[in-house]
Design a protein around this motif. Structure first.
Motif, short mmCIF file in Angstrom:
data_model
loop_
_atom_site.label_atom_id
_atom_site.label_comp_id
_atom_site.label_asym_id
_atom_site.label_seq_id
_atom_site.Cartn_x
_atom_site.Cartn_y
_atom_site.Cartn_z
N ILE A 150 0.83 -1.21 0.00
CA ILE A 150 0.00 0.00 0.00
C ILE A 150 0.86 1.27 0.00
O ILE A 150 0.38 2.35 0.31
CB ILE A 150 -0.98 0.02 1.19
CG1 ILE A 150 -0.23 -0.12 2.52
CG2 ILE A 150 -2.04 -1.08 1.04
CD1 ILE A 150 -1.09 0.08 3.75
N MET A 153 5.40 3.16 3.25
CA MET A 153 6.76 3.61 3.56
C MET A 153 7.27 3.14 4.93
O MET A 153 8.31 3.59 5.39
CB MET A 153 6.87 5.16 3.50
CG MET A 153 6.55 5.75 2.16
SD MET A 153 7.74 5.28 0.91
CE MET A 153 6.91 3.91 0.13
N ALA A 172 10.26 -1.47 -0.86
CA ALA A 172 8.95 -1.56 -1.52
C ALA A 172 9.09 -1.50 -3.04
O ALA A 172 8.39 -2.21 -3.76
CB ALA A 172 8.02 -0.45 -1.03
N CYS A 215 6.40 -4.39 7.83
CA CYS A 215 5.33 -4.33 6.83
C CYS A 215 3.98 -4.77 7.41
O CYS A 215 3.85 -5.89 7.90
CB CYS A 215 5.69 -5.21 5.63
SG CYS A 215 4.39 -5.19 4.37
N PRO A 216 2.97 -3.91 7.33
CA PRO A 216 1.66 -4.25 7.90
C PRO A 216 0.80 -5.12 6.98
O PRO A 216 -0.28 -5.53 7.36
CB PRO A 216 1.02 -2.88 8.10
CG PRO A 216 1.59 -2.04 7.00
CD PRO A 216 2.99 -2.54 6.79
N LYS A 217 1.29 -5.39 5.77
CA LYS A 217 0.47 -6.12 4.79
C LYS A 217 1.05 -7.48 4.43
O LYS A 217 0.57 -8.13 3.49
CB LYS A 217 0.29 -5.28 3.52
CG LYS A 217 -0.24 -3.87 3.75
CD LYS A 217 -1.53 -3.83 4.53
CE LYS A 217 -2.73 -4.20 3.70
NZ LYS A 217 -4.00 -3.97 4.46
N VAL A 219 3.85 -8.27 2.98
CA VAL A 219 4.45 -8.31 1.65
C VAL A 219 5.78 -9.07 1.66
O VAL A 219 6.13 -9.74 0.68
CB VAL A 219 4.66 -6.86 1.12
CG1 VAL A 219 5.47 -6.86 -0.17
CG2 VAL A 219 3.30 -6.20 0.89
N PRO A 221 9.11 -7.77 1.85
CA PRO A 221 10.08 -7.22 0.90
C PRO A 221 11.46 -7.83 1.03
O PRO A 221 12.16 -7.99 0.02
CB PRO A 221 10.08 -5.71 1.20
CG PRO A 221 9.37 -5.54 2.49
CD PRO A 221 8.50 -6.72 2.70
#
Ligand code: SF4
Ligand code: FES
Length: 247
Positions: A150, A153, A172, A215-217, A219, A221
């Protein structure tokens, strides 16, 4: 349980302040209130000049990232009760220039992101009346995790490499490059590799892994970067071993 909690908020007005300062605000400590609710209370009831970003209040827009007690968090998903009794430190995201109070300048990311072509690249576009580019569920699963970004950052704020090397393209952007590389409809992987197979690209990452933790989602990275490094190393090796190999 106490019914208020103190937010210790970083304030900075570039027209007035030489450097950031802290200001305390007491806000209601309600079980269902997140840090963003506390900031909105300050803005609505105590000091309308407080500047910060937010929009969706549901972990989707990515605009409400700040440091909460020293950690990069989405303030719309961070409950005040988890930081009681406080004071709860609310600061702008680390590793970015501060525009005002809790608002940071993310132009650096917005400049770097297009360099990895974060869109579907096609060698030849099929005619529109040919219908959609179809994909199997298995093909979707290949990249779906990376498509959850999303652009909040938080990973840049958590990344110690980005903190000392502003040339690093960052977690990201690399994860988003992977999102498209792994998409069965895309033909842009070679061009992205040319951009990222560089010291300030993939190879700046020292695999600290803080980006994935932040990362809150989900992902991941850090995982995307390590997977990409393997692809880059294999491509480089092939370019030296195979006649006419890619350089
Ligand atoms: S990878 Fe995760 S932490 Fe980084 S910008 Fe995307 S959603 Fe935010
Ligand atoms: S307000 Fe949109 S992610 Fe928090």
């Amino acid at each position: 349980m106490v019914d208020t909690v103190t937010l210790r908020v970083t304030r900075y007005d570039p027209d007035v302040d030489d450097e950031p300062r802290q200001q305390d605000f007491d806000v209601p400590l309600r079980e269902d209130w997140v840090v963003l609710d506390g900031l909105n209370y300050v803005k609505d009831r105590l000091d309308g000049s407080l500047s910060y970003r937010w929009s969706c209040r549901m972990g989707i827009c990515g605009s409400c990232g700040m440091m909460v007690d020293g950690e990069p968090e989405l303030t719309c998903g961070t409950f005040l009760v988890d930081h009681a009794p406080g004071p709860v430190r609310v600061e702008p995201l680390a590793n970015f220039p501060v525009v005002r109070d809790l608002v940071v300048d993310i132009d650096d990311f917005l400049t770097k992101l297009p360099t990895v072509s974060p869109w579907l690249v096609r060698d030849v576009d099929a005619p529109v009346d040919g219908g959609e580019y179809l994909q199997t569920p298995a093909e979707l699963d290949e990249y779906k995790q990376y498509s959850m970004c999303i652009n909040c950052m938080l990973c840049y704020s958590a990344c110690p490499v980005y903190g000392v090397d502003p040339d690093f393209v960052g977690p990201a952007a690399i994860a988003l490059a992977q999102r498209y590389n792994l998409d069965s409809r895309d033909a842009g992987a070679d061009a992205r590799l040319d951009v990222l197979n560089q010291p300030e690209g993939l190879w700046s990452c020292t695999f600290v892994g803080e980006c994935t933790t932040a990362c809150p989602k989900g992902v991941d990275p850090a995982g995307a970067i390590q997977r990409y490094k393997l692809t880059a190393a294999t491509a480089t090796l092939k370019s030296y071993l195979l006649p006419g190999g890619r350089r």
